[in-house]
Design a protein around this motif. Sequence first.
Motif, PDB file in Angstrom:
ATOM      1  N   LEU B 282       0.839  -1.206   0.000  1.00 30.63           N
ATOM      2  CA  LEU B 282       0.000   0.000   0.000  1.00 30.63           C
ATOM      3  C   LEU B 282       0.871   1.252   0.000  1.00 30.63           C
ATOM      4  CD1 LEU B 282      -2.898   1.162   0.292  1.00 30.63           C
ATOM      5  CD2 LEU B 282      -2.573   1.105   2.746  1.00 30.63           C
ATOM      6  N   MET B 283       1.883   1.255   0.870  1.00 32.41           N
ATOM      7  CA  MET B 283       2.759   2.429   0.961  1.00 32.41           C
ATOM      8  C   MET B 283       3.506   2.639  -0.344  1.00 32.41           C
ATOM      9  SD  MET B 283       4.545   2.780   4.635  1.00 32.41           S
ATOM     10  CE  MET B 283       4.630   1.104   5.168  1.00 32.41           C
ATOM     11  N   ALA B 284       4.060   1.549  -0.878  1.00 30.99           N
ATOM     12  CA  ALA B 284       4.857   1.659  -2.098  1.00 30.99           C
ATOM     13  C   ALA B 284       3.978   2.127  -3.253  1.00 30.99           C
ATOM     14  CB  ALA B 284       5.496   0.304  -2.417  1.00 30.99           C
ATOM     15  N   ALA B 285       2.783   1.561  -3.352  1.00 33.53           N
ATOM     16  CA  ALA B 285       1.900   1.920  -4.462  1.00 33.53           C
ATOM     17  C   ALA B 285       1.518   3.393  -4.375  1.00 33.53           C
ATOM     18  CB  ALA B 285       0.663   1.036  -4.437  1.00 33.53           C
ATOM     19  N   ILE B 286       1.226   3.854  -3.171  1.00 28.89           N
ATOM     20  CA  ILE B 286       0.859   5.262  -3.011  1.00 28.89           C
ATOM     21  C   ILE B 286       2.040   6.155  -3.384  1.00 28.89           C
ATOM     22  CG2 ILE B 286       0.343   7.023  -1.283  1.00 28.89           C
ATOM     23  CD1 ILE B 286      -1.538   5.086   0.023  1.00 28.89           C
ATOM     24  N   LEU B 287       3.224   5.736  -2.924  1.00 28.93           N
ATOM     25  CA  LEU B 287       4.418   6.530  -3.214  1.00 28.93           C
ATOM     26  C   LEU B 287       4.620   6.668  -4.716  1.00 28.93           C
ATOM     27  CD1 LEU B 287       6.342   7.659  -1.056  1.00 28.93           C
ATOM     28  CD2 LEU B 287       7.961   5.892  -1.723  1.00 28.93           C
ATOM     29  N   VAL B 288       4.483   5.554  -5.441  1.00 30.69           N
ATOM     30  CA  VAL B 288       4.685   5.569  -6.890  1.00 30.69           C
ATOM     31  C   VAL B 288       3.607   6.425  -7.562  1.00 30.69           C
ATOM     32  CG1 VAL B 288       4.613   4.142  -8.966  1.00 30.69           C
ATOM     33  CG2 VAL B 288       5.874   3.362  -6.951  1.00 30.69           C
ATOM     34  N   LEU B 289       2.347   6.179  -7.195  1.00 36.40           N
ATOM     35  CA  LEU B 289       1.252   6.923  -7.815  1.00 36.40           C
ATOM     36  C   LEU B 289       1.399   8.421  -7.571  1.00 36.40           C
ATOM     37  CD1 LEU B 289      -1.848   4.679  -7.033  1.00 36.40           C
ATOM     38  CD2 LEU B 289      -0.815   5.142  -9.257  1.00 36.40           C
ATOM     39  N   VAL B 290       1.704   8.766  -6.326  1.00 39.06           N
ATOM     40  CA  VAL B 290       1.825  10.181  -5.978  1.00 39.06           C
ATOM     41  C   VAL B 290       3.020  10.802  -6.689  1.00 39.06           C
ATOM     42  CG1 VAL B 290       2.412  11.722  -4.078  1.00 39.06           C
ATOM     43  CG2 VAL B 290       0.590  10.055  -3.810  1.00 39.06           C
ATOM     44  N   GLY B 291       4.123  10.036  -6.782  1.00 37.46           N
ATOM     45  CA  GLY B 291       5.308  10.521  -7.473  1.00 37.46           C
ATOM     46  C   GLY B 291       4.985  10.850  -8.927  1.00 37.46           C
ATOM     47  N   LEU B 292       4.321   9.918  -9.586  1.00 32.02           N
ATOM     48  CA  LEU B 292       3.945  10.129 -10.986  1.00 32.02           C
ATOM     49  C   LEU B 292       3.041  11.349 -11.131  1.00 32.02           C
ATOM     50  CD1 LEU B 292       3.212   6.480 -12.172  1.00 32.02           C
ATOM     51  CD2 LEU B 292       5.114   7.958 -12.858  1.00 32.02           C
ATOM     52  N   TYR B 293       2.082  11.435 -10.230  1.00 28.40           N
ATOM     53  CA  TYR B 293       1.104  12.507 -10.285  1.00 28.40           C
ATOM     54  C   TYR B 293       1.778  13.862 -10.114  1.00 28.40           C
ATOM     55  CZ  TYR B 293      -2.713  15.461  -8.613  1.00 28.40           C
ATOM     56  OH  TYR B 293      -3.596  16.477  -8.433  1.00 28.40           O
ATOM     57  N   VAL B 294       2.646  13.952  -9.111  1.00 28.68           N
ATOM     58  CA  VAL B 294       3.298  15.229  -8.836  1.00 28.68           C
ATOM     59  C   VAL B 294       4.203  15.612 -10.004  1.00 28.68           C
ATOM     60  CG1 VAL B 294       4.967  16.354  -7.335  1.00 28.68           C
ATOM     61  CG2 VAL B 294       3.125  15.025  -6.347  1.00 28.68           C
ATOM     62  N   LYS B 295       4.857  14.611 -10.588  1.00 30.86           N
ATOM     63  CA  LYS B 295       5.733  14.883 -11.718  1.00 30.86           C
ATOM     64  C   LYS B 295       4.909  15.421 -12.898  1.00 30.86           C
ATOM     65  CE  LYS B 295       9.855  12.793 -13.590  1.00 30.86           C
ATOM     66  NZ  LYS B 295      10.756  13.856 -13.153  1.00 30.86           N
ATOM     67  N   ARG B 296       3.793  14.807 -13.137  1.00 31.92           N
ATOM     68  CA  ARG B 296       2.924  15.233 -14.241  1.00 31.92           C
ATOM     69  C   ARG B 296       2.338  16.613 -13.985  1.00 31.92           C
ATOM     70  NH1 ARG B 296       0.715  12.637 -18.747  1.00 31.92           N
ATOM     71  NH2 ARG B 296      -0.608  14.472 -19.018  1.00 31.92           N
ATOM     72  N   ALA B 297       1.951  16.839 -12.728  1.00 27.42           N
ATOM     73  CA  ALA B 297       1.346  18.119 -12.394  1.00 27.42           C
ATOM     74  C   ALA B 297       2.380  19.231 -12.407  1.00 27.42           C
ATOM     75  CB  ALA B 297       0.669  18.034 -11.032  1.00 27.42           C
ATOM     76  N   GLY B 298       3.664  18.868 -12.481  1.00 30.02           N
ATOM     77  CA  GLY B 298       4.722  19.857 -12.642  1.00 30.02           C
ATOM     78  C   GLY B 298       4.969  20.707 -11.416  1.00 30.02           C
ATOM     79  N   THR B 299       4.696  20.164 -10.251  1.00 32.36           N
ATOM     80  CA  THR B 299       4.902  20.960  -9.048  1.00 32.36           C
ATOM     81  C   THR B 299       5.866  20.257  -8.117  1.00 32.36           C
ATOM     82  OG1 THR B 299       2.837  19.997  -8.376  1.00 32.36           O
ATOM     83  CG2 THR B 299       2.799  22.326  -8.918  1.00 32.36           C
ATOM     84  N   GLU B 300       6.841  19.540  -8.699  1.00 33.33           N
ATOM     85  CA  GLU B 300       7.686  18.741  -7.821  1.00 33.33           C
ATOM     86  C   GLU B 300       8.496  19.576  -6.853  1.00 33.33           C
ATOM     87  OE1 GLU B 300       7.839  19.024 -11.089  1.00 33.33           O
ATOM     88  OE2 GLU B 300       9.561  17.954 -11.910  1.00 33.33           O
ATOM     89  N   ASP B 301       8.809  20.835  -7.203  1.00 31.26           N
ATOM     90  CA  ASP B 301       9.609  21.633  -6.250  1.00 31.26           C
ATOM     91  C   ASP B 301       8.782  22.044  -5.041  1.00 31.26           C
ATOM     92  OD1 ASP B 301       9.532  22.323  -9.061  1.00 31.26           O
ATOM     93  OD2 ASP B 301       9.121  24.373  -8.361  1.00 31.26           O
ATOM     94  N   LEU B 302       7.487  21.768  -5.070  1.00 34.77           N
ATOM     95  CA  LEU B 302       6.658  22.154  -3.929  1.00 34.77           C
ATOM     96  C   LEU B 302       6.733  21.129  -2.815  1.00 34.77           C
ATOM     97  CD1 LEU B 302       3.499  23.419  -5.749  1.00 34.77           C
ATOM     98  CD2 LEU B 302       5.298  24.756  -4.691  1.00 34.77           C
ATOM     99  N   LEU B 303       7.164  19.936  -3.132  1.00 37.28           N
ATOM    100  CA  LEU B 303       7.111  18.905  -2.096  1.00 37.28           C
ATOM    101  C   LEU B 303       8.359  18.916  -1.223  1.00 37.28           C
ATOM    102  CD1 LEU B 303       5.400  15.814  -3.661  1.00 37.28           C
ATOM    103  CD2 LEU B 303       4.533  17.433  -1.993  1.00 37.28           C
TER     104      LEU B 303
END
Lengths: 394, 303
Positions: B282-303
């Motif tokens: 569960l943790m790994a899947a969330i991490l991957v999904l969220v990583g992809l999402y943030v990368k796509r949303a183009g706001t990675e410097d916000l995290l």
Amino acid sequence: MIRALIAQARNSQLNRRALLAGAGAGATALALAACSTGGAQGKPKPAADTSAEDKTLNWANWAAYIDEDDSGAYPTLERFTEETGITVNYEVAVDDNNTYYGKVKDQLALGQDIGADTAVLTDWMIARWIRFGYAQKLNHDNIPNLANLNPALLEPDFDKGREYSVPWQGGFAGICWNTEAIPGGLESVEDLWNSDLKGRVGVLSEMRDTMGLIMLQNGVDIAGDWGDDDFTAGIDVLRKQVADGQVRNIKGNSYLEDLKSEDTLAAICWSGDITVINAEAGDKWQFAIPTAGGTLWNDNFLVPIGSPRKANAEALMNYYYEPEVAAEVAAWVNFITPVVGAKEAAAAIDPELAENQLIFPNAETLSTAHIFRSLDGAEEQKYQAEFQSILLGA
Amino acid sequence: MAFAAFQTAEAVPQAPKRHSRIALLLLLPGIAYLMLFFLAPLVSLLLTSLQAPREFGDIGQFDYAFNWQNYVTVVQSYLPHIMRSFGYALAATVLALLFSYPLAYFIGVKARRWPMLQALMLVLVIAPFFISFLLRTLAWKQILSDESFVITSLKALSLMAPDAHFTGTPFAVIFGLTYNFIPFMTLPLYTTLERLDLRYLEAGGDLYAGPFTVFRKVTVPLSMPGIVAGTLLTFIPAAGDYVNASRDFLGGTDTQMMGNVIEANFLVLLNYPAAAALSIILMAAILVLVGLYVKRAGTEDLL
């Protein structure tokens, strides 16, 4: 646990830098110890009894499971303190056998005090504690009133002769229904599968009660020597009724909420509860032991392995085996008392109460109720996995 | 955490000029906390997930091993629950966004002229937190039960089949998840929309953009930090939630999510390695999904 840590810290004369350096490693080790599952060591040793100096007792019990007065005090418990000088810290700490076990299992495996000197748990959970060596052997010399124990409960297959456990209250699992919606009533588990009740039937998440009733309906003697095929046949019945949408939901104690909100109109339920909700929410539910038989279970006192107050706990058990005290508790909690003579004592207070078959069952009623036989570790694992697969919809 | 990150997002990052011992000392409690309450349990969880059943052992007895097959077994047994968790969480996140955006826009933009109203509405958004969410979820279960006013009315209007019910269905679970996480979506959206410079919208209009185009090309991009924060704050806990889907609350036997499976494995089946393996997945899947999402949303410097 914390006390042990402080002692450990005192013993090891560490300077500050070494302490900080060790903190990381220590934290990991500590967490591992705290989370160890099962532990590699053998059975834990019972704690030394300090009851003679320490007149206190911690009692972990279920909600609404002892007589209570309007101010929230426990009259029988107060009298116990007056008689023996033992102060009881009564805690409603158990709301489910499994969650309670999940909470205390690691301390039990290490032989530590779990904060309860006596806990009240159901037969099958008691069986597990005894098997794992998590319960202390009782000294029957301290419990002379145990002679009042109903002989039928003296030799359960998990604790022959009641060396480790003493029954507190028991009850039946049977069927119940909403008398306004089902005026004709129900007679057997088969009636629950009537198409009129589609989607309005509840069953219990307690495997032994739900499966016990279904297996009894299938003609299996659940107390006897049944095997995999009998269980699987029962599981198939339940799986079909759940898949068809006949069974609305599978719940623990909260099944009462469904009865009250009328999400369910009929259910597999526990005897004492029906008296309680009839009093709470209008007299409209009825309980019956199905024609093929019901299940009988008991909750029992035991003394956890790490408790240093075993003699105090034994004094408490002895006190509650006085028929008058047992009658007072039974009249309040509406479950079956294991104490012989309590019925007569209750008749002196309220003759009608003494005739209530769900509190003071006679031999005829008792003959329709059966105790689900104990399962060994492998069986428990296998059968629970099958049962849970239905609960999880897998 | 997320709020602070977004408020300072536009500031130019300033590197500390020199390394100080005091700074390290001040960090120590935080690091110790993370070690003790995050890293150590995580390591323990990982080790547990690789345990093997003890030979001839009783129920719940396991020994440390490298039994990676645990992961294969749980995925095989519980793939529907894993997919369902993320499906429900996604549905709840989208619904929460659809409900929260207009709400946050109204509070943060339209209500600017009336600070009292703004404050009052914010209090209303936060007010449910004053009551335990368990109680609120139970209350919904009562409100939506078969014989309740809501359901009987819907049936009387033929909007629901006579033998249909709501509690115990996937709709009830998604409803509960949406309801419970709406404040987590509304608040971050509000913090970004509240600082939305309306002159940009005017400029958009001056350049002949219609209201919809202004919304799409100006408002949404400017409120992106709020959308990202809100969706993360909703999606992550919703995927791991086990209360709404629990049979004791809004769920039924065919709505069980990963949290419920972990609970059953840990408490009832005493299959600790399976429960631990599922938690890690569960943790790994969330991490991957969220990583992809943030990368796509183009706001990675916000995290």
